[in-house]
Design an enzyme around this catalytic site. Sequence first.
Site, PDB file in Angstrom:
ATOM      1  N   ASN A 155     -24.335 -47.424   6.253  1.00 47.17           N
ATOM      2  CA  ASN A 155     -24.594 -46.757   4.971  1.00 47.17           C
ATOM      3  C   ASN A 155     -26.071 -46.724   4.578  1.00 47.17           C
ATOM      4  O   ASN A 155     -26.532 -45.755   3.996  1.00 47.17           O
ATOM      5  CB  ASN A 155     -23.725 -47.362   3.855  1.00 47.17           C
ATOM      6  N   GLU A 254     -22.356 -60.432   4.809  1.00 46.92           N
ATOM      7  CA  GLU A 254     -22.408 -59.574   3.614  1.00 46.92           C
ATOM      8  C   GLU A 254     -21.318 -58.526   3.798  1.00 46.92           C
ATOM      9  O   GLU A 254     -21.427 -57.655   4.656  1.00 46.92           O
ATOM     10  CB  GLU A 254     -23.800 -58.960   3.467  1.00 46.92           C
ATOM     11  N   CYS A 288     -22.521 -50.580  -0.781  1.00 42.18           N
ATOM     12  CA  CYS A 288     -21.644 -51.746  -0.943  1.00 42.18           C
ATOM     13  C   CYS A 288     -21.589 -52.206  -2.390  1.00 42.18           C
ATOM     14  O   CYS A 288     -20.589 -52.744  -2.844  1.00 42.18           O
ATOM     15  CB  CYS A 288     -22.106 -52.877  -0.045  1.00 42.18           C
ATOM     16  N   GLU A 467     -28.911 -64.317   1.015  1.00 45.08           N
ATOM     17  CA  GLU A 467     -30.196 -63.995   1.624  1.00 45.08           C
ATOM     18  C   GLU A 467     -31.103 -63.411   0.547  1.00 45.08           C
ATOM     19  O   GLU A 467     -30.637 -62.946  -0.487  1.00 45.08           O
ATOM     20  CB  GLU A 467     -30.004 -63.029   2.796  1.00 45.08           C
TER      21      GLU A 467
HETATM   22  P1  NAD Z   1     -17.749 -52.201   9.944  1.00 48.57           P
HETATM   23  O1  NAD Z   1     -17.340 -53.583   9.646  1.00 48.57           O
HETATM   24  O2  NAD Z   1     -16.715 -51.245  10.423  1.00 48.57           O
HETATM   25  O3  NAD Z   1     -18.885 -52.173  11.057  1.00 48.57           O
HETATM   26  C1  NAD Z   1     -20.093 -52.881  10.897  1.00 48.57           C
HETATM   27  C2  NAD Z   1     -20.672 -53.199  12.260  1.00 48.57           C
HETATM   28  O4  NAD Z   1     -19.820 -54.132  12.932  1.00 48.57           O
HETATM   29  C3  NAD Z   1     -20.794 -52.003  13.181  1.00 48.57           C
HETATM   30  O5  NAD Z   1     -22.029 -52.104  13.853  1.00 48.57           O
HETATM   31  C4  NAD Z   1     -19.636 -52.179  14.133  1.00 48.57           C
HETATM   32  O6  NAD Z   1     -19.831 -51.576  15.391  1.00 48.57           O
HETATM   33  C5  NAD Z   1     -19.591 -53.690  14.251  1.00 48.57           C
HETATM   34  N1  NAD Z   1     -18.296 -54.255  14.673  1.00 48.57           N
HETATM   35  C6  NAD Z   1     -17.063 -53.789  14.409  1.00 48.57           C
HETATM   36  N2  NAD Z   1     -16.127 -54.628  14.931  1.00 48.57           N
HETATM   37  C7  NAD Z   1     -16.799 -55.639  15.532  1.00 48.57           C
HETATM   38  C8  NAD Z   1     -16.401 -56.815  16.242  1.00 48.57           C
HETATM   39  N3  NAD Z   1     -15.114 -57.129  16.418  1.00 48.57           N
HETATM   40  N4  NAD Z   1     -17.365 -57.625  16.711  1.00 48.57           N
HETATM   41  C9  NAD Z   1     -18.678 -57.342  16.525  1.00 48.57           C
HETATM   42  N5  NAD Z   1     -19.106 -56.252  15.873  1.00 48.57           N
HETATM   43  C10 NAD Z   1     -18.185 -55.404  15.363  1.00 48.57           C
HETATM   44  O7  NAD Z   1     -18.468 -51.670   8.627  1.00 48.57           O
HETATM   45  P2  NAD Z   1     -19.035 -50.203   8.348  1.00 48.57           P
HETATM   46  O8  NAD Z   1     -17.877 -49.277   8.215  1.00 48.57           O
HETATM   47  O9  NAD Z   1     -20.109 -49.907   9.330  1.00 48.57           O
HETATM   48  O10 NAD Z   1     -19.743 -50.404   6.929  1.00 48.57           O
HETATM   49  C11 NAD Z   1     -19.076 -50.271   5.707  1.00 48.57           C
HETATM   50  C12 NAD Z   1     -18.676 -51.639   5.180  1.00 48.57           C
HETATM   51  O11 NAD Z   1     -19.836 -52.434   5.040  1.00 48.57           O
HETATM   52  C13 NAD Z   1     -18.058 -51.596   3.797  1.00 48.57           C
HETATM   53  O12 NAD Z   1     -16.968 -52.481   3.747  1.00 48.57           O
HETATM   54  C14 NAD Z   1     -19.179 -52.092   2.884  1.00 48.57           C
HETATM   55  O13 NAD Z   1     -18.756 -52.675   1.681  1.00 48.57           O
HETATM   56  C15 NAD Z   1     -19.847 -53.087   3.777  1.00 48.57           C
HETATM   57  N6  NAD Z   1     -21.219 -53.336   3.343  1.00 48.57           N
HETATM   58  C16 NAD Z   1     -21.498 -54.530   2.716  1.00 48.57           C
HETATM   59  C17 NAD Z   1     -22.797 -54.789   2.264  1.00 48.57           C
HETATM   60  C18 NAD Z   1     -23.139 -56.080   1.553  1.00 48.57           C
HETATM   61  O14 NAD Z   1     -24.307 -56.353   1.358  1.00 48.57           O
HETATM   62  N7  NAD Z   1     -22.176 -56.881   1.152  1.00 48.57           N
HETATM   63  C19 NAD Z   1     -23.803 -53.839   2.481  1.00 48.57           C
HETATM   64  C20 NAD Z   1     -23.473 -52.644   3.110  1.00 48.57           C
HETATM   65  C21 NAD Z   1     -22.176 -52.403   3.552  1.00 48.57           C
END
Ligand code: NAD
Length: 486
Positions: A155, A254, A288, A467
């Site tokens: 995002n 996060e 997020c 962080e």
């Molecule tokens: P996601 O969890 O689908 O993917 C994030 C990353 O994890 C990607 O690079 C993906 O390839 C990798 N990944 C997926 N499965 C994995 C595994 N089993 N092992 C290792 N890596 C793996 O998230 P997304 O769809 O890319 O992002 C959206 C989500 O992120 C939303 O839930 C949002 O709330 C969250 N988010 C949180 C924050 C925060 O600061 N709390 C900030 C931004 C986004």
Amino acid sequence: MTDILNFINGEYVKNASGKTYEKRNPVDNSLIGMVHEAGKPEVDAAVAAARAALKGPWGKLSVVERCNMLDAVVDEINRRFDDFLQAEIADTGKPARLASHVDIPRGAANFKIFTDTIKNASTESFEMRTPDGKAARSFGVRTPRGVIAIICPWNLPLLLMTWKCGPALACGNTVVVKPSEATPSTATLLGEVMNKVGMPKGVYNVVNGFGVDSAGSFLTAHPDVNGITFTGETKTGTAIMKAGADGIRPVSLELGGKNAALVFADCDFQVAIDTVTRSVFENCGQVCLGTERVYVQRPIFEKFVSALKEKAETMTPGRPFDPATRIGPLVSKIHQKKVLGMYRKARDEGATIVTGGGVPDMPDDLKDGCWVQPTIWTGLPETATVVTEEIFGPCCHIQPFDTEEEVVNMANNNRYGLATAVFTQDVSRAMRLSTEIEVGLCWINSWFLRDLRTPFGGSKQSGIGREGGLHSLEFYTELRNVMVKY
Ligand code: NAD
């Protein structure tokens, strides 16, 4: 069309098996390039390069020398601002107005804040008497944790990656970054910057690919990784925490959110409307910290719903560099399908659709993009799917409330605890709510206001660890205690 490669030990490399996947532009579904997916051999090579670099010239630099090099990274990102902007926009489709004010400048600033932090961080020191009448002094020393795996979402690709990479490198670690499969370009481009400023080989590495059975899980399972920092969904965070358990590696997580905005009748109405418009619709709702649950005190409920509807209907979708564009597409077809599924679910569960609820009518050249309408619902119970589950789209449900106690209960009745925004002019109420709402971040009469020296993170299922500023040192360094008898 370009090849988007992996960056390992200072060089751009394909993968041994030749496996690639398509990266498409979410604005019109045109092909941007082919991404070279890292397999196990590439992940192994990246981790080995990062481990070797810990002992190389990088590990011998003084803190000031290291920070000077990272400050040069900031200058080089700024010099190549347009290249980063173009790459980020091609991957995400977000409006240039947004990316040029948030993604790229903050992406660069994330290095600067941590070079300032680490240069000024002190440790404690205590003197004591020993039983034999002599003295001893104990003091803390911070050392790098080692090889840090950085797993990123799509995002805010550059911003969220450097939020981890900045402190990791400032603290003297080396990193292997796994960008989201949907947004590989800016992390990959940063490799050129690292080479330009003379960063030693292996300090910064990028492996592209997916999560399960791909670069992500190969990296988090790697025994030579000393810490894993992750931003993404709570479900993925659970898998990553399990991977970290092998070898007792620390994780910083996060995760997702289902953030509430609480709007009291005594608020400054215009501030509340303008701010909630941003918190719901900015970045097409893919933030997020964004708001998906809005609670409005009954006397101003109708007025608020119609004012937010009016704002939502001025959000013109369009191309990123078109000055008339107010909202971009979602990041991918996969995500568009998920959000539209939630839109259907809201209808099926009996929502009143105040505005939106589908796909906007786009001109022919944009019809194949990942567009969805800004959407507002009312009339659902608190148990409805779109009121309880994270959607990550430009949408919210608005619920009326009567009392402070009632709205605190509704806000807290969710498994997530990332952020909230409260709108009231009653200072005592604001102070009460800032501790009663179960979140890591609480904004009063504002949203997305960040001082990078302050802690950032979620409570409940929105994450583990904090962080930001000095708090980042807890994860990116080992704090060791040295005792000297004299
Ligand atoms: P996601 O969890 O689908 O993917 C994030 C990353 O994890 C990607 O690079 C993906 O390839 C990798 N990944 C997926 N499965 C994995 C595994 N089993 N092992 C290792 N890596 C793996 O998230 P997304 O769809 O890319 O992002 C959206 C989500 O992120 C939303 O839930 C949002 O709330 C969250 N988010 C949180 C924050 C925060 O600061 N709390 C900030 C931004 C986004």
